[in-house]
Design an enzyme around this catalytic site. Sequence first.
Site, PDB file in Angstrom:
ATOM      1  N   ASN A 107       4.183 -10.928 -10.013  1.00 13.19           N
ATOM      2  CA  ASN A 107       3.634  -9.634 -10.390  1.00 13.19           C
ATOM      3  C   ASN A 107       2.237  -9.368  -9.829  1.00 13.19           C
ATOM      4  O   ASN A 107       1.868  -8.233  -9.580  1.00 13.19           O
ATOM      5  CB  ASN A 107       3.603  -9.558 -11.925  1.00 13.19           C
ATOM      6  CG  ASN A 107       2.697  -8.470 -12.450  1.00 13.19           C
ATOM      7  OD1 ASN A 107       3.091  -7.313 -12.570  1.00 13.19           O
ATOM      8  ND2 ASN A 107       1.471  -8.840 -12.789  1.00 13.19           N
ATOM      9  N   TYR A 192      -2.175  -3.527   3.754  1.00  9.95           N
ATOM     10  CA  TYR A 192      -1.405  -3.518   2.514  1.00  9.95           C
ATOM     11  C   TYR A 192       0.089  -3.373   2.816  1.00  9.95           C
ATOM     12  O   TYR A 192       0.918  -4.095   2.255  1.00  9.95           O
ATOM     13  CB  TYR A 192      -1.872  -2.355   1.626  1.00  9.95           C
ATOM     14  CG  TYR A 192      -1.105  -2.224   0.331  1.00  9.95           C
ATOM     15  CD1 TYR A 192      -1.200  -3.203  -0.654  1.00  9.95           C
ATOM     16  CD2 TYR A 192      -0.298  -1.110   0.086  1.00  9.95           C
ATOM     17  CE1 TYR A 192      -0.505  -3.081  -1.846  1.00  9.95           C
ATOM     18  CE2 TYR A 192       0.401  -0.987  -1.102  1.00  9.95           C
ATOM     19  CZ  TYR A 192       0.289  -1.966  -2.069  1.00  9.95           C
ATOM     20  OH  TYR A 192       0.985  -1.842  -3.253  1.00  9.95           O
ATOM     21  N   LYS A 196       3.160  -5.912   1.759  1.00 15.60           N
ATOM     22  CA  LYS A 196       4.284  -5.477   0.926  1.00 15.60           C
ATOM     23  C   LYS A 196       5.614  -5.560   1.675  1.00 15.60           C
ATOM     24  O   LYS A 196       6.659  -5.809   1.070  1.00 15.60           O
ATOM     25  CB  LYS A 196       4.032  -4.058   0.428  1.00 15.60           C
ATOM     26  CG  LYS A 196       2.865  -3.927  -0.560  1.00 15.60           C
ATOM     27  CD  LYS A 196       3.175  -4.555  -1.910  1.00 15.60           C
ATOM     28  CE  LYS A 196       2.616  -5.919  -2.130  1.00 15.60           C
ATOM     29  NZ  LYS A 196       2.910  -6.446  -3.495  1.00 15.60           N
TER      30      LYS A 196
END
Length: 318
Positions: A107, A192, A196
């Site tokens: 998470n 980023y 991801k």
Amino acid sequence: MGQLHGRTDFIPDRDIPSLDGKVILVTGGTAGLGAVTVKALARHSPAHIYFTGRNAAAAEELIQEVQANDVSVGLSFLTMDMMSLHSVRDCIQTGFRHERLDILICNAGIMAKPAELTQDGFEIQFGINHLAHASVIRQLTPVLLKTAEQLNADVRLVVLTSTGFRGHPSQGIDFEKVRTTQNSVGGSWIRYGQSKLANVIYTAEFARRHPSITTVSVHPGVVATDLVNGLSRVQRGFVVFTNWIAGRTLLQPEEGALNQLWAAAGAPKAEMVSGAFYMPIGVESNHMLDSVAKSPELATKLWRWTEETLKVYQETTP
């Protein structure tokens, strides 16, 4: 309240079955989506929940809050600095004490950070969002597989990603530059996106290699946690505007945690597609992945590169 789609009737307190006997680990569990997830799962009587983070005071507050309502739940806070792969290694090796692990939720994460390197010399978003989690997964794979061998096992690995993966570099992952800050105009979002994308394809590759474990990547939605609230005014405005253009509003943490809760414990195993990417809530969305995110060649290359890279940090002492 934000605008949700998919399985909008999913209510964790009602729809998550008993987790009696199960052991769970959540990274980044002291605040935001992680804390919501820990509290929600604790209400279903698991044997033990491990959660990681750096804020010991916040961890103690969370433990007290959970145990005030669910006194039978065992809770362990594992201090982990995801800027350091040695810290990640030591945290798992010394802190995880069970012989089973039923649910692993990756998470923790950072978003759109300025150009910086981790303590090990990797671009910070790639280092934390991908490499640190890959280290956690790699170390815990043996116990996940052992648990999956048991009668009526339902072992799950849930990795948080983001639709921000679409901002990745053209080649997907720039392996030649992940040991640099990769600074450029608009680079924080490209970096980023690269991290991801790595979450999506590493998760899919893990599913291919370990079919006994139900493995998915999930997008939580755009949530009003520190991930967004901690951005600069310009960056936060960009997030809010692009979300508005897409017809969505910012979610509250209790809403943003729903997709990972559904994937980790709420969905019947038979409904899950291992290796898939899920939009909230519970919407299998591989059609949203571009050709790079679906590339088996890139997934294999990332897997092998990650294995070779992590060996250095898991088999030596600092």
